[in-house]
Design an enzyme around this catalytic site. Structure first.
Site, PDB file in Angstrom:
ATOM      1  N   PHE A  78       0.806  -1.227   0.000  1.00 62.09           N
ATOM      2  CA  PHE A  78       0.000   0.000   0.000  1.00 62.09           C
ATOM      3  C   PHE A  78       0.837   1.274   0.000  1.00 62.09           C
ATOM      4  O   PHE A  78       0.490   2.238   0.666  1.00 62.09           O
ATOM      5  CB  PHE A  78      -0.983   0.030   1.187  1.00 62.09           C
ATOM      6  N   HIS A  79       1.916   1.317  -0.786  1.00 60.20           N
ATOM      7  CA  HIS A  79       2.787   2.488  -0.807  1.00 60.20           C
ATOM      8  C   HIS A  79       2.966   3.057  -2.220  1.00 60.20           C
ATOM      9  O   HIS A  79       4.087   3.334  -2.636  1.00 60.20           O
ATOM     10  CB  HIS A  79       4.167   2.144  -0.247  1.00 60.20           C
TER      11      HIS A  79
END
Length: 543
Positions: free
Chosen positions: A471-472
């Site tokens: 999730f980056h």
């Protein structure tokens, strides 16, 4: 609200960056600030209890529920791609890990010609908005809004893994946020007294009473309005009603690494060939919009053990689950305060590297995937990601309809270097787990599984089978020099070829930081607001 109003600043997105921008730009009562958030309010209990990420991710109330395109590097799999859908953005559903990255990340940005973005430049910005449990010192501040605490729960299992890492030559350190995060430590977390501390709680909600600040939710921005090469406002839709807001000062996009490039392209700002495919008139031909997508691909290794307690057993025991709820209700402690990961380990995939390129998130639990129950057997997870991937992906339009999701293609494991690091990272994990500290608990590799060989081909294939996003996403409207054909904004985050428009979110990172990306995004927004106000004062002084 009226169909058209005039503001000094329009902020698109009330996520991690937008909350900071709203706070700082409205601090001067002379500035009228409008914040447009496509999601809703954070009025759901699971936005605030830390373990609530298990219920928020994949839930359309809290998550945009994006999916990637099928990924060749993941052996044809498509991934769920969570992004926060409420004020606070992804800080309302993320892992709450406070992580700046490495000093060398920012010094590299400065070496690219981006003045003002070196470690010595950004450290005071981080300190300035911190409310850190360690107090004010060389590396931390305590007078700001961004609360950082030590986790309220430790595990014997995690301490044992930490000893195993030390036996493998990875020293324990007290703090990941001093510029060099090599070592092992418990993650510091964005919480306050056991509750999640999102950007909305820290920066936005305390100032919503300002008469010059207006927050509107459920507002999907459809395009930036550009007249004679200048952004003059935005067109958006709220509850099915088309509206326009105009800016006498600036429009700033803070919709994130997925939302920002989509809005730019719908506005006619992006690669001309792609815009032409969708029948969008080209306002500003910028090849880099939606390019340069970078993300940390995590490889989740799961080890079954015996003789050490994990969260799995507590989860499957109704009395223990009731006790966990009681412990949180009375003391704000226990497993319900847990971030998704508690123990971090930063190390090198190869000894000859100058700095750590691997980050482990170690968890005293295991589950098949988010949204599914924990395993019924005691186990722990060692997620590992390549901190500086060389693969680059894209965010492209799926439709001219702003409600349609964009096409997300991270292009994981596309380079030989990334496949090699993936194979090495599994080897490092296996080596740590094989150390004497863990031997009494008989760790058994469940994923990718002991049957997977130690050769490069087998490990790279396994990485493709088990890899998933951590999730980056960053980089899709990158900072750069005018000579860089993929640069979208300059070092002051002004859009090339369009005045009155800036980008201030994770999409401007030219290269991804070596760690979790939420707090670096907040730092970017802090710097953006300062530069916007400086430029406004300079312009006023000349007029």
């Amino acid at each position: 609200m009226p169909d058209s109003e005039i503001y000094d600043y329009i902020v698109v997105g009330a996520g991690s960056a937008g909350c900071v921008l709203a706070n700082r730009l409205s601090a001067d009562p002379k500035n009228r600030v409008l914040v447009l958030e496509a999601g809703g309010r954070d009025n759901w209990i699971w936005f605030h209890i830390p373990v609530g990420y298990l219920f928020a991710i994949g839930n359309p109330r809290a998550d945009w529920c994006f999916r990637t395109e099928p990924e060749a590097g993941l052996n044809g799999r498509a991934l769920n791609y969570p992004r926060g859908k409420a004020i606070g953005g992804s800080s309302a559903i993320n892992a709450m890990i406070y992580m700046r990255g490495q000093a060398a990340d920012y010094d590299h940005w400065r070496q690219l010609g981006l003045n003002g973005w070196g470690w010595d430049d950004v450290l005071p910005v981080f300190k300035g908005h911190e409310d850190h449990y360690l107090g004010t010192g060389e590396f931390h501040g305590s007078r700001g809004e961004w609360r950082v605490e030590f986790p309220r729960l430790t595990w014997k299992l995690l301490d044992t893994v930490r000893r195993a890492a030390q036996e493998d030559g990875i020293a324990p350190i007290p703090d990941f946020n001093t510029g060099d995060n090599t070592g092992s430590s418990y993650f510091q977390v964005n919480q306050k007294r056991g509750f999640r501390w999102s950007a909305a709680r820290g920066f936005l909600k305390p100032v919503l009473g300002r008469p010059n600040l207006r927050l509107e939710t459920g507002c999907l921005t459809e395009r930036v309005l550009v007249e004679n090469g200048r952004a003059v406002g935005v067109a958006y839709r709220q509850n099915g009603v088309a509206r326009i807001a105009r800016a006498r000062g600036e429009v700033v996009l803070a919709a994130g690494a997925i939302g920002t490039p989509q809005i730019l392209k719908l506005s006619g700002i992006g690669p001309s060939a792609e815009l032409a495919e969708h029948g969008i008139a080209v306002v500003n031909d910028r090849a880099g919009v939606g390019a340069n997508l970078q993300d940390h691909l995590q490889l989740r290794l799961i080890y079954k053990i015996s003789g050490l307690p994990t969260l799995n057993e507590r989860y499957h025991s109704l009395p223990r689950r009731a006790l966990m709820g009681l412990e949180f209700a009375l003391l704000q402690r226990g497993p319900l305060t847990m971030a998704p990961s508690q123990l971090g380990i930063f190390t090198r995939s190869r000894p000859e590297l100058e700095r750590a390129d691997l980050e482990f998130h170690v968890q005293p639990l295991s589950l098949p995937k988010f949204g599914e129950p924990l395993h019924a057997f005691p186990a722990f997870t060692m997620s590992v990601c390549n901190l500086r991937p060389t693969s680059r992906g894209t965010v492209t339009l799926g439709s001219v309809d702003a409600t349609a999701p964009p096409r997300i293609s991270p292009n994981y494991l596309a380079t030989e270097e990334d496949r090699r690091v993936a194979a090495d990272s599994i080897r490092v994990a296996r080596r740590i787990v094989s150390r004497p500290a863990l031997a009494p608990y008989r760790p058994e590799e469940m994923l990718p599984g002991a049957a997977v060989g130690d050769d490069e081909t087998s490990l790279a294939r396994a990485a493709g089978d088990i890899g998933t996003t951590i999730f980056h996403p960053v980089g899709t409207a990158k900072m750069g020099l005018p000579s860089d054909p993929l640069a979208v904004v300059d070092e002051r985050l002004r859009l090339f070829g369009c005045s009155g428009l800036r980008v201030a979110d994770a999409s401007v990172m030219p290269t991804i930081t070596s760690g979790n990306t939420n707090s670096p995004t907040i730092m970017i927004a802090e710097k953006a607001a300062k530069m916007m106000l400086e430029d406004a004062r300079r312009t006023a002084g000349l007029s």
